[in-house]
Structures are given as C-alpha cells and as structure tokens.
Scaffold this active site. Sequence first.
Site, PDB file in Angstrom:
ATOM      1  N   SER A  70       0.823  -1.220   0.000  1.00  0.00           N
ATOM      2  CA  SER A  70       0.000   0.000   0.000  1.00  0.00           C
ATOM      3  C   SER A  70       0.855   1.267   0.000  1.00  0.00           C
ATOM      4  O   SER A  70       0.671   2.157  -0.837  1.00  0.00           O
ATOM      5  CB  SER A  70      -0.900   0.017   1.237  1.00  0.00           C
ATOM      6  OG  SER A  70      -1.622  -1.185   1.336  1.00  0.00           O
ATOM      7  N   GLY A  71       1.794   1.362   0.932  1.00  0.00           N
ATOM      8  CA  GLY A  71       2.596   2.582   1.079  1.00  0.00           C
ATOM      9  C   GLY A  71       3.571   2.767  -0.065  1.00  0.00           C
ATOM     10  O   GLY A  71       3.708   3.869  -0.613  1.00  0.00           O
ATOM     11  N   GLU A 100       9.829  -5.598  -5.469  1.00  0.00           N
ATOM     12  CA  GLU A 100       8.851  -6.423  -4.732  1.00  0.00           C
ATOM     13  C   GLU A 100       9.197  -7.888  -5.017  1.00  0.00           C
ATOM     14  O   GLU A 100       9.301  -8.287  -6.164  1.00  0.00           O
ATOM     15  CB  GLU A 100       7.414  -6.101  -5.193  1.00  0.00           C
ATOM     16  CG  GLU A 100       6.353  -7.023  -4.628  1.00  0.00           C
ATOM     17  CD  GLU A 100       6.326  -7.068  -3.101  1.00  0.00           C
ATOM     18  OE1 GLU A 100       6.078  -6.032  -2.478  1.00  0.00           O
ATOM     19  OE2 GLU A 100       6.586  -8.175  -2.538  1.00  0.00           O
ATOM     20  N   CYS A 103      -2.306  -5.824   2.407  1.00  0.00           N
ATOM     21  CA  CYS A 103      -3.718  -5.453   2.294  1.00  0.00           C
ATOM     22  C   CYS A 103      -4.402  -6.257   1.197  1.00  0.00           C
ATOM     23  O   CYS A 103      -5.449  -6.864   1.410  1.00  0.00           O
ATOM     24  CB  CYS A 103      -3.817  -3.954   2.007  1.00  0.00           C
ATOM     25  SG  CYS A 103      -5.478  -3.421   1.665  1.00  0.00           S
ATOM     26  N   CYS A 144      -6.637  -6.858   4.407  1.00  0.00           N
ATOM     27  CA  CYS A 144      -7.957  -6.211   4.303  1.00  0.00           C
ATOM     28  C   CYS A 144      -8.884  -6.865   3.276  1.00  0.00           C
ATOM     29  O   CYS A 144     -10.039  -7.170   3.594  1.00  0.00           O
ATOM     30  CB  CYS A 144      -7.809  -4.750   3.911  1.00  0.00           C
ATOM     31  SG  CYS A 144      -6.304  -3.949   4.434  1.00  0.00           S
ATOM     32  N   ALA A 167      15.148  -6.812  -2.171  1.00  0.00           N
ATOM     33  CA  ALA A 167      16.155  -5.745  -2.135  1.00  0.00           C
ATOM     34  C   ALA A 167      16.806  -5.680  -0.757  1.00  0.00           C
ATOM     35  O   ALA A 167      16.117  -5.828   0.249  1.00  0.00           O
ATOM     36  CB  ALA A 167      15.495  -4.405  -2.457  1.00  0.00           C
ATOM     37  N   ILE A 210      -7.504  -8.527  14.482  1.00  0.00           N
ATOM     38  CA  ILE A 210      -7.373  -9.630  13.523  1.00  0.00           C
ATOM     39  C   ILE A 210      -7.951 -10.918  14.108  1.00  0.00           C
ATOM     40  O   ILE A 210      -8.719 -11.634  13.452  1.00  0.00           O
ATOM     41  CB  ILE A 210      -5.893  -9.800  13.083  1.00  0.00           C
ATOM     42  CG1 ILE A 210      -5.478  -8.579  12.261  1.00  0.00           C
ATOM     43  CG2 ILE A 210      -5.699 -11.090  12.279  1.00  0.00           C
ATOM     44  CD1 ILE A 210      -4.021  -8.555  11.821  1.00  0.00           C
ATOM     45  N   ARG A 212      -5.105 -12.743  26.386  1.00  0.00           N
ATOM     46  CA  ARG A 212      -4.397 -12.643  27.677  1.00  0.00           C
ATOM     47  C   ARG A 212      -4.894 -11.493  28.566  1.00  0.00           C
ATOM     48  O   ARG A 212      -4.789 -11.555  29.775  1.00  0.00           O
ATOM     49  CB  ARG A 212      -2.900 -12.566  27.456  1.00  0.00           C
ATOM     50  CG  ARG A 212      -2.377 -11.274  26.910  1.00  0.00           C
ATOM     51  CD  ARG A 212      -0.956 -11.107  27.377  1.00  0.00           C
ATOM     52  NE  ARG A 212      -0.052 -11.835  26.491  1.00  0.00           N
ATOM     53  CZ  ARG A 212       1.074 -11.315  26.007  1.00  0.00           C
ATOM     54  NH1 ARG A 212       1.413 -10.084  26.333  1.00  0.00           N
ATOM     55  NH2 ARG A 212       1.863 -12.008  25.249  1.00  0.00           N
ATOM     56  N   GLY A 230       0.025 -10.515  17.040  1.00  0.00           N
ATOM     57  CA  GLY A 230       0.826  -9.340  16.703  1.00  0.00           C
ATOM     58  C   GLY A 230       1.659  -9.543  15.455  1.00  0.00           C
ATOM     59  O   GLY A 230       1.748 -10.637  14.910  1.00  0.00           O
ATOM     60  N   ASP A 241       3.679  -0.047   7.725  1.00  0.00           N
ATOM     61  CA  ASP A 241       3.782  -0.907   8.903  1.00  0.00           C
ATOM     62  C   ASP A 241       5.200  -1.075   9.429  1.00  0.00           C
ATOM     63  O   ASP A 241       5.387  -1.534  10.551  1.00  0.00           O
ATOM     64  CB  ASP A 241       3.239  -2.309   8.574  1.00  0.00           C
ATOM     65  CG  ASP A 241       1.719  -2.338   8.508  1.00  0.00           C
ATOM     66  OD1 ASP A 241       1.094  -1.257   8.585  1.00  0.00           O
ATOM     67  OD2 ASP A 241       1.153  -3.442   8.386  1.00  0.00           O
ATOM     68  N   GLU A 284     -29.352   8.115  11.624  1.00  0.00           N
ATOM     69  CA  GLU A 284     -30.079   9.309  12.082  1.00  0.00           C
ATOM     70  C   GLU A 284     -29.941   9.474  13.605  1.00  0.00           C
ATOM     71  O   GLU A 284     -30.056  10.574  14.134  1.00  0.00           O
ATOM     72  CB  GLU A 284     -31.546   9.268  11.673  1.00  0.00           C
ATOM     73  CG  GLU A 284     -32.386   8.250  12.405  1.00  0.00           C
ATOM     74  CD  GLU A 284     -33.862   8.288  11.986  1.00  0.00           C
ATOM     75  OE1 GLU A 284     -34.449   9.375  11.981  1.00  0.00           O
ATOM     76  OE2 GLU A 284     -34.412   7.213  11.678  1.00  0.00           O
TER      77      GLU A 284
HETATM   78  P1  FAD Z   1       2.646  -4.090   2.981  1.00  0.00           P
HETATM   79  O1  FAD Z   1       1.339  -3.880   2.360  1.00  0.00           O
HETATM   80  O2  FAD Z   1       2.842  -5.288   3.822  1.00  0.00           O
HETATM   81  O3  FAD Z   1       3.705  -4.101   1.789  1.00  0.00           O
HETATM   82  C1  FAD Z   1       5.054  -4.378   1.997  1.00  0.00           C
HETATM   83  C2  FAD Z   1       5.576  -5.102   0.782  1.00  0.00           C
HETATM   84  O4  FAD Z   1       6.995  -5.112   0.802  1.00  0.00           O
HETATM   85  C3  FAD Z   1       5.155  -6.560   0.717  1.00  0.00           C
HETATM   86  O5  FAD Z   1       4.509  -6.817  -0.505  1.00  0.00           O
HETATM   87  C4  FAD Z   1       6.461  -7.345   0.842  1.00  0.00           C
HETATM   88  O6  FAD Z   1       6.466  -8.536   0.076  1.00  0.00           O
HETATM   89  C5  FAD Z   1       7.469  -6.348   0.295  1.00  0.00           C
HETATM   90  N1  FAD Z   1       8.828  -6.511   0.786  1.00  0.00           N
HETATM   91  C6  FAD Z   1       9.225  -6.704   2.074  1.00  0.00           C
HETATM   92  N2  FAD Z   1      10.561  -6.732   2.148  1.00  0.00           N
HETATM   93  C7  FAD Z   1      11.024  -6.543   0.880  1.00  0.00           C
HETATM   94  C8  FAD Z   1      12.322  -6.478   0.320  1.00  0.00           C
HETATM   95  N3  FAD Z   1      13.415  -6.521   1.091  1.00  0.00           N
HETATM   96  N4  FAD Z   1      12.434  -6.342  -1.020  1.00  0.00           N
HETATM   97  C9  FAD Z   1      11.329  -6.261  -1.819  1.00  0.00           C
HETATM   98  N5  FAD Z   1      10.074  -6.292  -1.325  1.00  0.00           N
HETATM   99  C10 FAD Z   1       9.922  -6.426   0.011  1.00  0.00           C
HETATM  100  N6  FAD Z   1      -5.668  -2.315   7.439  1.00  0.00           N
HETATM  101  C11 FAD Z   1      -6.774  -1.549   7.236  1.00  0.00           C
HETATM  102  O7  FAD Z   1      -6.658  -0.328   7.048  1.00  0.00           O
HETATM  103  N7  FAD Z   1      -8.025  -2.120   7.237  1.00  0.00           N
HETATM  104  C12 FAD Z   1      -8.201  -3.444   7.427  1.00  0.00           C
HETATM  105  O8  FAD Z   1      -9.348  -3.929   7.424  1.00  0.00           O
HETATM  106  C13 FAD Z   1      -7.067  -4.271   7.616  1.00  0.00           C
HETATM  107  N8  FAD Z   1      -7.194  -5.602   7.784  1.00  0.00           N
HETATM  108  C14 FAD Z   1      -6.090  -6.373   7.915  1.00  0.00           C
HETATM  109  C15 FAD Z   1      -6.258  -7.740   8.070  1.00  0.00           C
HETATM  110  C16 FAD Z   1      -5.161  -8.563   8.224  1.00  0.00           C
HETATM  111  C17 FAD Z   1      -5.359 -10.048   8.389  1.00  0.00           C
HETATM  112  C18 FAD Z   1      -3.857  -7.984   8.218  1.00  0.00           C
HETATM  113  C19 FAD Z   1      -2.640  -8.866   8.381  1.00  0.00           C
HETATM  114  C20 FAD Z   1      -3.670  -6.640   8.062  1.00  0.00           C
HETATM  115  C21 FAD Z   1      -4.786  -5.810   7.906  1.00  0.00           C
HETATM  116  N9  FAD Z   1      -4.663  -4.428   7.769  1.00  0.00           N
HETATM  117  C22 FAD Z   1      -5.786  -3.645   7.612  1.00  0.00           C
HETATM  118  C23 FAD Z   1      -3.339  -3.767   7.830  1.00  0.00           C
HETATM  119  C24 FAD Z   1      -2.831  -3.420   6.428  1.00  0.00           C
HETATM  120  O9  FAD Z   1      -2.862  -4.561   5.614  1.00  0.00           O
HETATM  121  C25 FAD Z   1      -1.426  -2.860   6.529  1.00  0.00           C
HETATM  122  O10 FAD Z   1      -1.417  -1.789   7.437  1.00  0.00           O
HETATM  123  C26 FAD Z   1      -0.906  -2.361   5.174  1.00  0.00           C
HETATM  124  O11 FAD Z   1      -0.934  -3.382   4.222  1.00  0.00           O
HETATM  125  C27 FAD Z   1       0.515  -1.814   5.335  1.00  0.00           C
HETATM  126  O12 FAD Z   1       1.016  -1.427   4.096  1.00  0.00           O
HETATM  127  P2  FAD Z   1       2.597  -1.350   3.887  1.00  0.00           P
HETATM  128  O13 FAD Z   1       2.799  -0.717   2.548  1.00  0.00           O
HETATM  129  O14 FAD Z   1       3.248  -0.758   5.056  1.00  0.00           O
HETATM  130  O15 FAD Z   1       3.089  -2.868   3.860  1.00  0.00           O
END
Ligand code: FAD
Length: 447
Positions: free
Chosen positions: A14-15, A34, A42, A47, A114, A177, A197, A262, A302, A441
């Site tokens: 996402s980010g 990636e 996500c 999500c 990377a 979760i 807990r 966690g 994250d 409402e």
């Molecule tokens: P990510 O989306 O995890 O992306 C990081 C990417 O980096 C991954 O694709 C990974 O493969 C890649 N990567 C890692 N290391 C390397 C490397 N060294 N080289 C190349 N690529 C790499 N959030 C909400 O807002 N609403 C929700 O309902 C919600 N539900 C969730 C349910 C579950 C079960 C989970 C686990 C999470 C949920 N979240 C939800 C949280 C949300 O998914 C995360 O906050 C969000 O995806 C974070 O985005 P990000 O870009 O930080 O990381």
Amino acid sequence: MGSQFDLFVIGGGSGGIAAARQAAKYGAKVGLAEFNRLGGTCVNRGCIPKKLMVHASHFFAQMEDARDYGWDGGELSFNWQKLLQMVHQELKRLNGVYLQMLAKSEVELFQGYAKFVDDHTLEINGQQINADKILIAVGGHPAKPGFPGSNLTITSDDMFDLKEQPQRIAIIGGGYIGVEFACIMNGLGSEVQLIHRHDRILGGFDRDIRTGVEEALKQHGIKVCCGSEAQKVEETPGGLKVTVEGTYNQTCLADVVLSATGRRPNLDRLGLDSAGVELDELQVAVNKYNQTSQGHIYAVGDCANKLNLTPVAINEGRAFADTVFGGKDRVMIYENVPTAVFSTPEAASVGMTETAAYEKYGRGIKIYSTNFCPTYYSLTSRKERTMIKLVVHGETDQVLGVHMIGDSSAEIVQTIAIAIKMGATKADFDATVGLHPTIAEELVTLR
Ligand code: FAD
C-alpha cells in the site's frame, strides 16, 4: 556518476506503490522492488481477502432473516474451497491492476528481494542499484508466540490457504485480527474459541466497543476466554490440544489453532546496519516527514513507528512524495484516523475514546449514547443491537470522538469522520436533520 534513480522504493504494498506513483507524477525517475505479489499485505493477505470472507460469513444469518421476511427456499450449503477459489481469483485480478498502474506511471519494477549494500546502494537479484533517495516500505509479517508447540499453529496469512474449513478453531489473540477471524469462522459454522491474555478484547478501542463486541461474540456462540494465556499446543489423536491458564484453566481441542498475536516489521534481512538506519524498538524510527536517521532514506507504513493501517500507509507515502518531489510541506496527521473492526456486528471509531478524553480534559467531557435494535431486526428472530456513543468536550461543545457497534458502523463512521476532522460541535450534529428511517439518524438525535 549520477544515481540511476531519483527514488527507489523497497516494497510494492500500500505505502510503497502510493509513494512510487506520486513521485513519478512529479517527474521523478522511480524504481520499485517487490519479491512477492504486488499489492502487499492489504491486497494479498489482509484487508481485501479478509473483507471478502466477512461478507461470506454473513449469508447464513441473512438467509435465516429472509425466512422471517417471508422468503422460503431450499437448504443452501456452503463450500469453503469455492469461496477461497473465488477470493484468490479476485486477488489475482488486483495484482494485475497494480502491475498495470505501475507500468502506466512509468515506475520500473524489479521482481526480487532488495537489501542495502550501503546508504545509497541496494542489491536485487545480484544487481546493484543506486538511488538518490530510498523509501523503505517493507511492511510486516505475523509473529508467532514462543510457547511449546507454537509451530503447530498457523497465522492469518495461512487462513486464506486452508484446504478444508476447520470444524473447530482456537484463536489466540483478541486484537482486531483475532476477533475478525473469530466472527468469520463462527458465521461460516465453525466452533470458535478465542483466547486473550488481557481482561478485555480489542485493546486501544473505546471501552464500550470492547465490552459490547465481547458480549456480541458470546451471544453468537463464540467461547471468549479473556485473562487467559495459551501455554502449549500438542498434537493428539483428537486434534490439537491447547492448554490455557489464567481466568480460564482448561484445555481445548481444535482442528486449527490460529496465532493472532501481533506483527513484526520485515527488517531482519534488509541490511539496515549497512545503511546506518536506526530503529525505534522493532520498527524504523522516523520523524514527522517519515525521514529516518539517514536524511535521504525514508520509511512508511507498517515498518515505521506509527499506525498500522492501509490508508495510513498510503497517506504517508503520498505525503512523503508531495514533500520530497512535489515541493509541498505535507505530513500525515494521525489524529482522527477512523478505524473499524469487521466483527459481527462490526464496530468503528473515530477520534478520542472516552478514557483518553477523560485523561486529557477530566470531568469537562460529556457522553451521549444510545443502544437500540434497528428496524431491520423488528421482523427477525435474530436481534443485533446498535450502540452509538459521542464523546463531547463540555466547554467547546466539539465532538471529540464517535464510537459505534452495529450494522454498517464502518460505512457510517467513515462519513462522520469528515465532520469530526472539520471540528464539528454537538450543536452542529443537533442542527442536522435526520434521514429517516436509518441507523445513522440516531447520531443527530442524541440528546
Ligand atoms: P505491505 O502492504 O505489507 O507491503 C510491503 C511489501 O513489501 C510486501 O509486498 C512485501 O512482500 C514487500 N517486501 C518486504 N521486504 C522486501 C524487500 N526486502 N524487497 C522487496 N520487497 C519487500 N488495514 C486496514 O486499514 N483495514 C483493514 O481492514 C485491515 N485488515 C487487515 C487484516 C489482516 C489479516 C492484516 C494482516 C492486516 C490488515 N490491515 C488492515 C493492515 C494493512 O494490511 C497494513 O497496514 C498495510 O498493508 C501496510 O502497508 P505497507 O505498505 O506498510 O506494507
């Protein structure tokens, strides 16, 4: 020699994707690595597949409701394999959408892992790449607890790949979760036990949400064991035996044990030492501009020491690109970020909890709340209640927080979040004419 890229993004979640596209829009030459499927947690393990399963879990109860509304039909049955097949088909489609979006933005994609060689150089699939600025957007992964037999447990990632629907599932962890999966599996007909807990589930949420959702879970037949810790998991002929100690001293048998205890950032193999990037406990330490201890290296989502939600990661990524490549001074504002628990019934919040408001303003806060059974349930034997609560600043009349449990809470709270962000007062709520008959409402008729 100049850098190959103005910006290199590590992580296509996402980010990372949001930042890469925004920076490219400003004319920056952007690369992104990636090693897994595009879209990150996500889209692939969070999500989206979760929400699809939440939808699936509602149909049984809704079919029962339909009978109360005069509909009659034969017995319907649920097919777990079909659901997961449909979910994965949709995720594959989304992976393709992200691929196209990156290509359209002219972001160069490197499919590989990377890691830092030094503070301007990364290595991907044996190739060295240098960049003027680097964004760490690597996300996180589920962390398993350390008790004996935890290797027999699965994580949320694995929930979307289970070959069979477990008839009995024990879930360790009562954060959002764990609670969401407890409701999904309960709605799909599994027997669910939730072990947490602390004294109450859903830490961080308003206390009325914590108690209200817990009550609802119990009413739906989920066995909730708060104040209790899983001590070990063993394989037995009857299934996985979980030993629990605390308020509930017992063992339970399950087909699957889910550890929802966690998440940890994906930083271990990234070579942050080689780049001189400092940590704040487990996450990357960043300032309000998402800048790390190295001025040209940034971190969002994250893996950084802020809120772990998709829209937050996206906003941080865009704010970073706006500031660094767009010449704007933009930072992510963490107040009034709406958030939801897609439990059954769902819960959602924006702004301050009653406890946080009380700690800040003392007796100067006012609470308005209601608890009712929406019109939909007047004909059904199933009764789901709705709770709405406003936390209001006594002196200024500003609404500091809205907390809700019940159908469509997340949709309603998303909309009301605009009013909260704009600093709406209770008088503004009161002056708004209700839309009748709706659940929402009640927000403007609370007195
Ligand atoms: P990510 O989306 O995890 O992306 C990081 C990417 O980096 C991954 O694709 C990974 O493969 C890649 N990567 C890692 N290391 C390397 C490397 N060294 N080289 C190349 N690529 C790499 N959030 C909400 O807002 N609403 C929700 O309902 C919600 N539900 C969730 C349910 C579950 C079960 C989970 C686990 C999470 C949920 N979240 C939800 C949280 C949300 O998914 C995360 O906050 C969000 O995806 C974070 O985005 P990000 O870009 O930080 O990381």
